[in-house]
Design a protein around this motif. Structure first.
Motif, PDB file in Angstrom:
ATOM      1  N   UNK A   1      66.794  32.092  -6.745  1.00  0.00           N
ATOM      2  CA  UNK A   1      65.577  32.688  -6.179  1.00  0.00           C
ATOM      3  C   UNK A   1      64.873  33.575  -7.202  1.00  0.00           C
ATOM      4  N   UNK A   2      65.624  34.292  -8.051  1.00  0.00           N
ATOM      5  CA  UNK A   2      65.002  35.113  -9.094  1.00  0.00           C
ATOM      6  C   UNK A   2      64.270  34.236 -10.100  1.00  0.00           C
ATOM      7  N   UNK A   3      64.913  33.174 -10.546  1.00  0.00           N
ATOM      8  CA  UNK A   3      64.279  32.284 -11.512  1.00  0.00           C
ATOM      9  C   UNK A   3      63.047  31.596 -10.925  1.00  0.00           C
ATOM     10  N   UNK A   4      63.153  31.134  -9.689  1.00  0.00           N
ATOM     11  CA  UNK A   4      62.002  30.465  -9.079  1.00  0.00           C
ATOM     12  C   UNK A   4      60.861  31.449  -8.846  1.00  0.00           C
ATOM     13  N   UNK A   5      61.170  32.695  -8.485  1.00  0.00           N
ATOM     14  CA  UNK A   5      60.128  33.704  -8.306  1.00  0.00           C
ATOM     15  C   UNK A   5      59.411  33.973  -9.621  1.00  0.00           C
ATOM     16  N   UNK A   6      60.172  34.158 -10.706  1.00  0.00           N
ATOM     17  CA  UNK A   6      59.557  34.410 -12.010  1.00  0.00           C
ATOM     18  C   UNK A   6      58.707  33.230 -12.460  1.00  0.00           C
ATOM     19  N   UNK A   7      59.216  32.014 -12.274  1.00  0.00           N
ATOM     20  CA  UNK A   7      58.469  30.822 -12.653  1.00  0.00           C
ATOM     21  C   UNK A   7      57.174  30.714 -11.847  1.00  0.00           C
TER      22      UNK A   7
ATOM     23  N   UNK B   1      49.118  32.509 -14.895  1.00  0.00           N
ATOM     24  CA  UNK B   1      48.517  31.678 -15.934  1.00  0.00           C
ATOM     25  C   UNK B   1      47.297  30.934 -15.399  1.00  0.00           C
ATOM     26  N   UNK B   2      47.436  30.282 -14.247  1.00  0.00           N
ATOM     27  CA  UNK B   2      46.335  29.480 -13.713  1.00  0.00           C
ATOM     28  C   UNK B   2      45.163  30.337 -13.243  1.00  0.00           C
ATOM     29  N   UNK B   3      45.452  31.515 -12.697  1.00  0.00           N
ATOM     30  CA  UNK B   3      44.372  32.436 -12.320  1.00  0.00           C
ATOM     31  C   UNK B   3      43.623  32.884 -13.567  1.00  0.00           C
ATOM     32  N   UNK B   4      44.363  33.268 -14.603  1.00  0.00           N
ATOM     33  CA  UNK B   4      43.747  33.704 -15.855  1.00  0.00           C
ATOM     34  C   UNK B   4      42.917  32.568 -16.455  1.00  0.00           C
ATOM     35  N   UNK B   5      43.480  31.377 -16.461  1.00  0.00           N
ATOM     36  CA  UNK B   5      42.739  30.237 -17.016  1.00  0.00           C
ATOM     37  C   UNK B   5      41.478  29.963 -16.205  1.00  0.00           C
ATOM     38  N   UNK B   6      41.581  30.055 -14.888  1.00  0.00           N
ATOM     39  CA  UNK B   6      40.407  29.838 -14.032  1.00  0.00           C
ATOM     40  C   UNK B   6      39.320  30.875 -14.253  1.00  0.00           C
ATOM     41  N   UNK B   7      39.718  32.111 -14.516  1.00  0.00           N
ATOM     42  CA  UNK B   7      38.737  33.163 -14.751  1.00  0.00           C
ATOM     43  C   UNK B   7      38.005  32.988 -16.079  1.00  0.00           C
ATOM     44  N   UNK B   8      38.537  32.170 -16.978  1.00  0.00           N
ATOM     45  CA  UNK B   8      37.856  31.876 -18.235  1.00  0.00           C
ATOM     46  C   UNK B   8      36.916  30.674 -18.107  1.00  0.00           C
TER      47      UNK B   8
END
Length: 148
Positions: free
Chosen positions: A122-128, A135-142
């Motif tokens: 669950x920790x690994x899946x949360x971090x991923x 990443x996708x939000x940041x990319x979308x904002x560009x």
């Protein structure tokens, strides 16, 4: 977060902040308490790690760059501090759901049907998931519609 809220109620909020007529399990009181605790914690973490980062990680030579704005560091700190209460709203909602019993969080690993492997998974899946979402939000904002 229920343990943090319980400790805050026992040592600070019940005897000094809230009237004794307002029960600890009341939803409005819990929301207000969680909002204050979350914002104080976020403020402490931001100022502590921001200060350490500024003095030990940040390259101060960048301030001499022609595109570096006057008072840019102060502006960014002010903007971040003004944003903290708004950013904490979804976090407080999750904490409130956990305090009210609407979560799969366990106080003891032994209570979980998945044990330690489930905790690590669950920790690994949360971090991923979180990293991928950021990443996708940041990319979308560009995108050219948002960033010119």
């Amino acid at each position: 977060m229920d343990l943090v809220l319980e400790a805050a109620d026992r040592h600070l909020l019940t005897p000094y902040v809230y009237p004794s007529s307002w029960p600890e399990g009341e939803p409005c009181r819990q929301l207000l308490s969680l909002f204050v605790i979350t914002n104080l914690g976020a403020l402490t973490l931001y100022l502590l790690f921001g200060t350490l980062s500024y003095y030990f990680v940040f390259d101060h030579e960048l301030q001499k760059h022609p595109q570096f704005l006057e008072n840019q560091v102060r502006r960014e700190i002010t903007y971040a501090l003004r944003s903290l209460p708004w950013i904490s709203v979804p976090t407080v909602a999750l904490f409130f759901a956990e305090v009210r019993g609407y979560s799969k969080l366990y106080d003891n690993i032994e209570d979980s049907p998945y044990g330690w492997p489930g905790v690590f998974l669950s920790m690994l899946s949360f971090l991923f998931f979180t990293d991928m979402g950021i990443y996708w939000i940041h990319r979308g904002l560009h995108h050219k519609l948002f960033y010119k």
